[in-house]
Write a protein that holds these residues in place. Structure first.
Motif, short mmCIF file in Angstrom:
data_model
loop_
_atom_site.label_atom_id
_atom_site.label_comp_id
_atom_site.label_asym_id
_atom_site.label_seq_id
_atom_site.Cartn_x
_atom_site.Cartn_y
_atom_site.Cartn_z
N MET A 288 -32.60 -10.98 37.25
CA MET A 288 -33.42 -9.96 37.91
C MET A 288 -34.71 -10.53 38.51
N ALA A 289 -35.40 -11.41 37.81
CA ALA A 289 -36.64 -11.96 38.34
C ALA A 289 -36.43 -12.70 39.66
N PRO A 290 -35.43 -13.59 39.77
CA PRO A 290 -35.21 -14.25 41.06
C PRO A 290 -34.88 -13.29 42.20
N GLU A 291 -34.38 -12.09 41.85
CA GLU A 291 -34.08 -11.10 42.88
C GLU A 291 -35.29 -10.25 43.25
N GLY A 292 -36.42 -10.49 42.57
CA GLY A 292 -37.64 -9.78 42.92
C GLY A 292 -38.01 -8.62 42.03
#
Length: 350
Positions: free
Chosen positions: A59-63
């Motif tokens: 989730m974090a890499p997707e923003g």
């Protein structure tokens, strides 16, 4: 585990972006900030694995900035009930065991999902699919036994009624539903009718001198002391107990495996519904699925998550057994749960 909110990802991204411009760095563009996703989940090892594999890993890499709201099953259900008529719920994703999630769907508190909204649903085992939740992880009821005392591996749930195990059968009070289901199967009943199993439970009590232990932890202690040799319980438990040094094996019963799934769902009034749906999809990613298998012994709910052969041998289900999972009838249990518990407490335990 702390419930403090994490630092704002928006501030982090803004600062990182500015630093990259000043430094003249080149590289892939930073993910667009898509806001917060508040996930109401269990704490402990479960929350830690979820944070590492889903929150930070996908989730974090997707923003997305994921906030874990650590709470109990009862607190989560209460919020789903009381907040469903508000403009916004206090969280975006709820985690509950399958039997606890079903009543929430029945009162209209959950968003319906399908493969169009959650593409990873296409990889989910058919027996575990629901229109209102994803099965995040699962285990199954099997026969657990001490191989030093039970030299011939059991093949049927009916083996618990074998006279040679008199006084050495144990069951967990915490698993009264699953144990009642097992007794029903042995008596020729089904997942939709536990009544035939009542006489079999009384046979365990009166003829087998069954030990009814207060918790799953008490079951492990009784195995360790030799007070019991055989039980029915979840394979994920056996995996954890074996890792801690307990001599215990599992056998898949000929009647079939009874699954328990921990599910994720989205409240109908989730503050960030797009982020919530993305979270459900991320939880079905093979990397997240195998993380829970390796650390907690729960099986992947998707067909494309590949386990290490040694781990597969310890907790896995052959394909033919996956195709005949004996799921509990949630509607039947919702209607008859008080009756089932009353018989257990008054007649079986009394």
């Amino acid at each position: 585990m702390s419930n403090r909110m994490l630092p704002s990802r928006r501030a982090f991204l803004a600062g990182s972006s500015a630093a990259a411009v000043v430094a003249g760095l080149s590289g892939p563009a930073l993910a667009q900030d898509k806001g917060q996703v508040i996930a109401s989940v269990f704490g402990g090892d479960y929350g830690d694995i979820l944070r590492r594999t889903v929150d930070e890993g996908i989730m974090a890499p997707e923003g997305y900035e994921v906030i874990q709201d650590i709470s109990s099953t009862e607190a989560r259900q209460t919020k789903l009930r009381t907040e469903r008529r508000r403009r916004n719920a206090s969280f975006d994703v709820a985690v509950l065991a399958d039997l606890d999630m079903f009543p929430m769907a029945q009162i209209g508190a959950l968003t319906e999902i399908d493969e169009a909204s959650v593409p990873r649903l296409s990889a989910v085992l058919p027996a575990l699919r629901k229109p209102y939740a994803i099965p995040q992880i699962y285990s199954y009821i099997a026969i657990l036994y001490n191989p030093e005392k039970v030299d011939t591996p059991p093949t049927s749930f009916a083996d618990l009624w074998d006279p040679k195990y008199k006084g050495k059968v144990g069951v967990s009070d915490a698993l009264h539903v699953a144990t009642s289901a097992v007794a029903s199967l042995v008596a020729g009943g089904s997942m939709s009718d536990f009544a035939p199993g009542r006489d079999k439970l009384l046979e365990l009590k009166n003829d087998q001198d069954v030990k009814i232990l207060p918790s799953n932890e008490a079951i492990a202690a009784a195995f360790d002391s030799g007070d019991i040799w055989i039980t029915v319980n979840y394979v994920s438990r056996a995996y954890s107990w074996k890792k801690s040094g307990l001599n215990i094996e599992r056998a898949v019963a000929s009647e079939g495996a009874i699954p328990i799934a921990f599910e994720m769902a989205v409240p109908t009034n989730a503050p960030n519904p797009e982020g919530a749906i993305a979270y459900l999809n991320a939880a079905l990613d093979p990397s997240a699925q195998t993380g829970f298998a390796e650390m907690m012994g729960y099986l992947p709910t998707v067909t494309d998550a590949v386990l290490d052969p040694e781990l597969e041998a310890a907790i896995g289900l052959p394909v033919e057994d996956r195709d005949r999972l004996l799921s509990l009838d949630e509607a039947y249990l919702m209607e008859h749960q008080a009756e089932i518990l009353d018989f257990w407490n008054r007649e079986f335990k009394g």
